[in-house]
Design a protein around this motif. Structure first.
Motif: not given
Lengths: 217, 217
Positions: B91-98, B146-151, B154-158, B180-182
């Motif tokens: 769902d595009k509205r989810s912050p974890a949208y893949l 550009r495309a793979m950052a959303p994935m 969450l892991p980068s935060q953890l 992506h530098g996340l």
């Protein structure tokens, strides 16, 4: 970090599905390289299979490991074995060999229909071409008649015995959209009193004519 | 006709696997048409979803039924619902949208490597082009960044919280093949005393630079 009983969302199904085209391509490559036939002949290690298939040992090892994960072969130490299903349907020496079906199932015509899937959903029907596969004399049905026959070899035999077990009476069979013609041919082979009328495009009937004459199609 | 306990060979795995590219294409189409976002917004019937997605009701019904079979949505009467996973990741509205990952995962460059799988097995490595994706400045890594950052959001935060829980000491981070530098960005956001050195092709670093500035990449 997850508690038992609490379901955590997982992207597993997304990644598995979005990459599932790779399964198609790996299986197609294994059939093309005759990997299953090689294993069926007794080649067991990646080195032996590679030699038989004219491929790199590294490539064969990686492909066979993936075939193992997908369930087409088993691996015991460094030796690969066919499953029951692969021995029956993917070894070229088997009378039930299905590998030739890929010629139809992977034909550019059929693949094209899936290339712009979103356009088909928008339209509510095939977006690939005006008439799709139902255009008169469309050559795809010649490919079908040639490639898909093996799949129906056993069912056509079984059906014949069910419908005409006595095989001693006059019987008229109308085979509509006869395709490879295997059903009509099975009835005729089962009972000399059978008359078959096969209906299909002329170019498709030509494949059947050759098959009835025992010629290579 | 089969006896219990006796395993009959079945071509099921063959057909399922050879056609599995259709799963890829159907999921890609659903993401492209924003079917999951539509259901997430409360559109439930094929008619409602079709209207929201600008598609034919028939096309949406067939697609959603297939999504249901694949496990991405559930169906209750005529109403479709998102699964937990689809709500989180599609769902595009989810912050974890893949969904945006398909831009990389379905890029012609990556797909090309699978188009002649048999050639790659023969060679024992990528047959698509001389250097594949490791050629200097290859544009695929810009798409990746550009495309793979959303994935990795969450892991980068953890990871940051695990490695640098105090977040009060000077820390130097070397981010090799930063993409992506996340990861580096997460460390820097977690702790003002962090210095990140990101290493990648210049065209990839440009994506990171924009992202650090909070610009759309």
């Amino acid at each position: 970090m997850s508690s038992p009983g609490i379901q955590q969302p997982t992207p597993q199904l997304f990644f598995q599905t979005i990459n599932s085209y790779q399964r198609t391509e790996a299986l197609k490559a294994a059939i093309e390289l005759e990997v299953f036939s090689a294993i069926g002949e007794g080649k067991a290690t990646a080195r032996e299979i590679a030699e038989r298939c004219g491929a790199a040992e590294r490539g064969i090892r990686i492909l066979c490991d993936f075939l193992c994960i997908m369930g087409f072969v088993t691996k015991d130490g460094q030796r690969y074995n066919l499953t029951l299903d692969s021995a029956m349907f993917l070894d070229k020496r088997s009378p039930a060999y299905l590998g030739g079906c890929t010629e139809f199932l992977m034909s550019p015509m059929l693949l094209e229909g899936f290339k712009n899937f979103a356009a088909a959903v928008r339209k509510g029907g095939t977006a690939a071409s005006e008439e799709g596969t139902i255009a008169p004399d469309h050559p795809i049905w010649v490919t079908f008649a040639r490639a898909m026959a093996p799949m129906m070899a056993l069912p056509s035999q079984l059906l014949t015995k069910l419908v005409d077990p006595q095989a001693n009476k006059k019987l008229k069979i109308l085979d509509i959209a006869a395709g490879h013609g295997l059903y009509g041919i099975a009835f005729a082979q089962n009972n000399p009193h059978v008359e078959v009328v096969a209906v299909d495009w002329p170019n498709v009937l030509e494949v059947q004519r050759k098959r009835r004459q025992g010629r290579r199609v």
